[in-house]
Design an enzyme around this catalytic site. Structure first.
Site, PDB file in Angstrom:
ATOM      1  N   HIS A   1       0.855  -0.910   0.258  1.00  0.00           N
ATOM      2  CA  HIS A   1       0.265  -0.313  -0.189  1.00  0.00           C
ATOM      3  C   HIS A   1       1.167   1.637   0.059  1.00  0.00           C
ATOM      4  CE1 HIS A   1      -4.508   1.197   0.370  1.00  0.00           C
ATOM      5  NE2 HIS A   1      -3.908   2.591   0.923  1.00  0.00           N
TER       6      HIS A   1
ATOM      7  N   ASP B   1     -13.795   3.664   6.871  1.00  0.00           N
ATOM      8  CA  ASP B   1     -12.599   3.741   6.558  1.00  0.00           C
ATOM      9  C   ASP B   1     -13.137   5.488   4.463  1.00  0.00           C
ATOM     10  OD1 ASP B   1     -10.076   4.961   6.110  1.00  0.00           O
ATOM     11  OD2 ASP B   1     -10.050   2.904   4.205  1.00  0.00           O
TER      12      ASP B   1
ATOM     13  N   ARG C   1     -12.452  12.840   4.873  1.00  0.00           N
ATOM     14  CA  ARG C   1     -11.815  13.257   4.877  1.00  0.00           C
ATOM     15  C   ARG C   1     -11.527  14.520   3.557  1.00  0.00           C
ATOM     16  NH1 ARG C   1      -7.985   9.867   6.295  1.00  0.00           N
ATOM     17  NH2 ARG C   1      -6.217  10.343   4.812  1.00  0.00           N
TER      18      ARG C   1
ATOM     19  N   SER D   1      -6.116   4.594   8.614  1.00  0.00           N
ATOM     20  CA  SER D   1      -6.779   4.224   7.463  1.00  0.00           C
ATOM     21  C   SER D   1      -6.073   3.313   6.528  1.00  0.00           C
ATOM     22  CB  SER D   1      -6.770   6.197   6.253  1.00  0.00           C
ATOM     23  OG  SER D   1      -7.395   5.572   5.303  1.00  0.00           O
TER      24      SER D   1
ATOM     25  N   LYS E   1      -7.269  -0.602   6.549  1.00  0.00           N
ATOM     26  CA  LYS E   1      -7.912  -1.716   5.182  1.00  0.00           C
ATOM     27  C   LYS E   1      -6.443  -2.738   4.875  1.00  0.00           C
ATOM     28  CE  LYS E   1      -7.368   2.085   2.107  1.00  0.00           C
ATOM     29  NZ  LYS E   1      -7.760   3.292   2.872  1.00  0.00           N
TER      30      LYS E   1
HETATM   31  N1  URA Z   1      -3.853   6.019   1.715  1.00  0.00           N
HETATM   32  C1  URA Z   1      -5.077   5.191   2.571  1.00  0.00           C
HETATM   33  O1  URA Z   1      -5.598   4.679   1.796  1.00  0.00           O
HETATM   34  N2  URA Z   1      -5.343   6.208   3.155  1.00  0.00           N
HETATM   35  C2  URA Z   1      -4.954   7.357   2.983  1.00  0.00           C
HETATM   36  O2  URA Z   1      -5.434   8.252   4.172  1.00  0.00           O
HETATM   37  C3  URA Z   1      -3.590   7.927   2.724  1.00  0.00           C
HETATM   38  C4  URA Z   1      -3.676   7.307   1.756  1.00  0.00           C
END
Ligand code: URA
Length: 418
Positions: free
Chosen positions: A82, A161, A168, A183, A187
């Site tokens: 990620h 999220d 956000r 966040s 995930k």
């Molecule tokens: N990627 C994400 O999944 N969440 C964030 O807050 C920033 C980048």
């Protein structure tokens, strides 16, 4: 417990309890807390921060706001990656098919564009027919069948999220260490991988502008991951100018396809090799990072990685004739070259400014409910360090909005600094 008291506490710089965080996440996901109250709390968190314990509780509460996948039927070494967000960041689209071509299963849930950064899901959806919204059973089946599936957060995975992410984005509360960490980690916890490589971007085109903050974000994500029983490695990527040459959804997909066809630009290649080498290591397929990098290059050159991309797209309903012939991708109505007014060496191209301009051209959302124009964006013809003659093209604007072309041209002349 009520939301007004929770907002007041955070507004007054007090620590929230686990129960308060869980209450907020549960009720906001259900819709019993309104967007304006959630906005107030998120803004208070943005301004006053959260400690490690609060950020961990927020991650776990968001992860468990929906289904938490059990990927054990796919094996014990499911590796995920990620990025904390960047401009022109198409690494997942390139790297994940490479990893799958090395027989390492890939089950990837990505996000949409956020702030001035792009999102892998929006990019994948620019391939006609490609479905990012599939059931959990189909997601797992796809990994079993072709070794890879890339989907959106459209399943019931970390729905809290998903809602907070869009909020956000709309209230300018993205670049906060505890909010980004929770966040991403929510995930990652929900999507079931037990080994994760995090690409922590740092620089002008990243949410973390300094190495010091990037380090803090990385440490927090590693701690949250470890508490959730995950093995986490962070790689820092410099993100001052956009990565590669394309910024914008289908433009980036085309660049990713070309990369897998062997047209590898150095900046993208460096990131692909670094993150990929750690993914292979975590998957238990190679201890030696430099040999892992060789394996990656080999599977690009022999076409296996490209074939894996084709298989994945086909399996998820995408029209592979677009992958085989990138000229089929729809183009913006206006493709405008921006010529340099002077000669010299490019010293700076602020990636955040490029990302914001690409959004304005149609590539991103200015409001939560905005539709994205897949064809819009910017192609960088000159990058930092390049010598430019007067009248040479600095960049191409791709847009369907004729009214902003003049503004965009002037903006590019400002952003490309000599
Ligand atoms: N990627 C994400 O999944 N969440 C964030 O807050 C920033 C980048």
């Amino acid at each position: 417990m009520n939301i007004i008291e929770i907002i007041e506490k955070k507004r007054d710089k007090k620590e929230l309890t686990k129960d308060e965080i869980e209450y907020f996440v549960k009720e906001y996901t259900k819709g019993t807390i309104a967007d304006y109250q959630a906005s107030a709390l998120i803004m208070a968190i943005y301004i006053n921060g959260m400690n490690e314990r609060e950020a961990t509780d927020l991650s776990i509460a968001m992860a468990y706001s929906g289904d938490v996948l059990d990927l054990s039927e796919l094996g014990n070494d499911i590796v995920d990656k990620h990025s904390t967000g960047g401009v022109g960041d198409k690494i997942s689209i390139i790297l994940l098919p490479i990893i799958a071509s090395l027989e390492i299963p890939v089950a990837k849930m990505s996000g949409r564009g956020l702030g001035f950064t792009g999102g892998t899901v929006d990019k994948m959806e620019s391939i006609p027919g490609y479905r990012t919204n599939i059931s959990i059973d189909e997601f797992i089946e796809n990994v079993q069948k072709v070794g890879i599936s890339m989907i959106g957060q459209t399943l019931n995975l970390a729905p809290a999220d998903k809602k907070l992410y869009a909020l956000r984005d709309a209230i300018s509360c993205v670049d906060s260490i505890p909010l980004i960490a929770s966040s991403i980690m929510s995930k990652k916890i929900a999507s079931g991988a037990n080994k994760i490589v995090l690409d922590v971007t740092v620089g002008k085109g990243a949410f973390m502008k300094t190495q010091d903050n990037a380090q803090k974000l990385a440490e927090l994500m590693i701690k949250i991951g470890n508490l959730a029983g995950k093995e986490v490695v962070c790689v820092f990527t410099k993100m001052d100018e956009p990565l590669g040459k394309a910024v914008g959804n289908s433009l980036e997909v085309i660049e990713a396809i070309n990369f897998l066809k062997g047209f590898m630009s150095k900046d993208i290649k460096d990131v692909v090799l670094e993150i990929g080498a750690y993914m292979i290591k975590l998957a238990g397929k190679g201890e030696d990072l430099s040999k892992n990098k060789d394996m990656i290059i080999e599977n690009i050159i022999n076409g296996k990685a490209y074939e894996k991309l084709v298989q994945m797209v086909k399996n998820q309903g995408g029209d592979i004739s677009y992958i085989n012939d990138i000229n089929k991708f729809e183009k913006a109505k206006y493709i405008i070259p921006v010529e340099s007014k002077t000669s010299g060496i490019i010293k700076e191209i602020n990636a955040e400014d490029v990302g914001k301009l690409a959004c304005l051209l149609g590539a991103g959302r200015l409001k939560k409910e905005d539709e994205i124009d897949n064809t819009a964006g910017i192609i960088l013809n000159k990058k930092i360090g390049d010598y430019v003659e007067e009248k040479e093209v600095l960049a191409y604007i791709h847009t369907n909005k004729p009214e902003i072309i003049e503004y965009a041209k002037n903006k590019i002349l400002e952003i490309w600094k000599f």
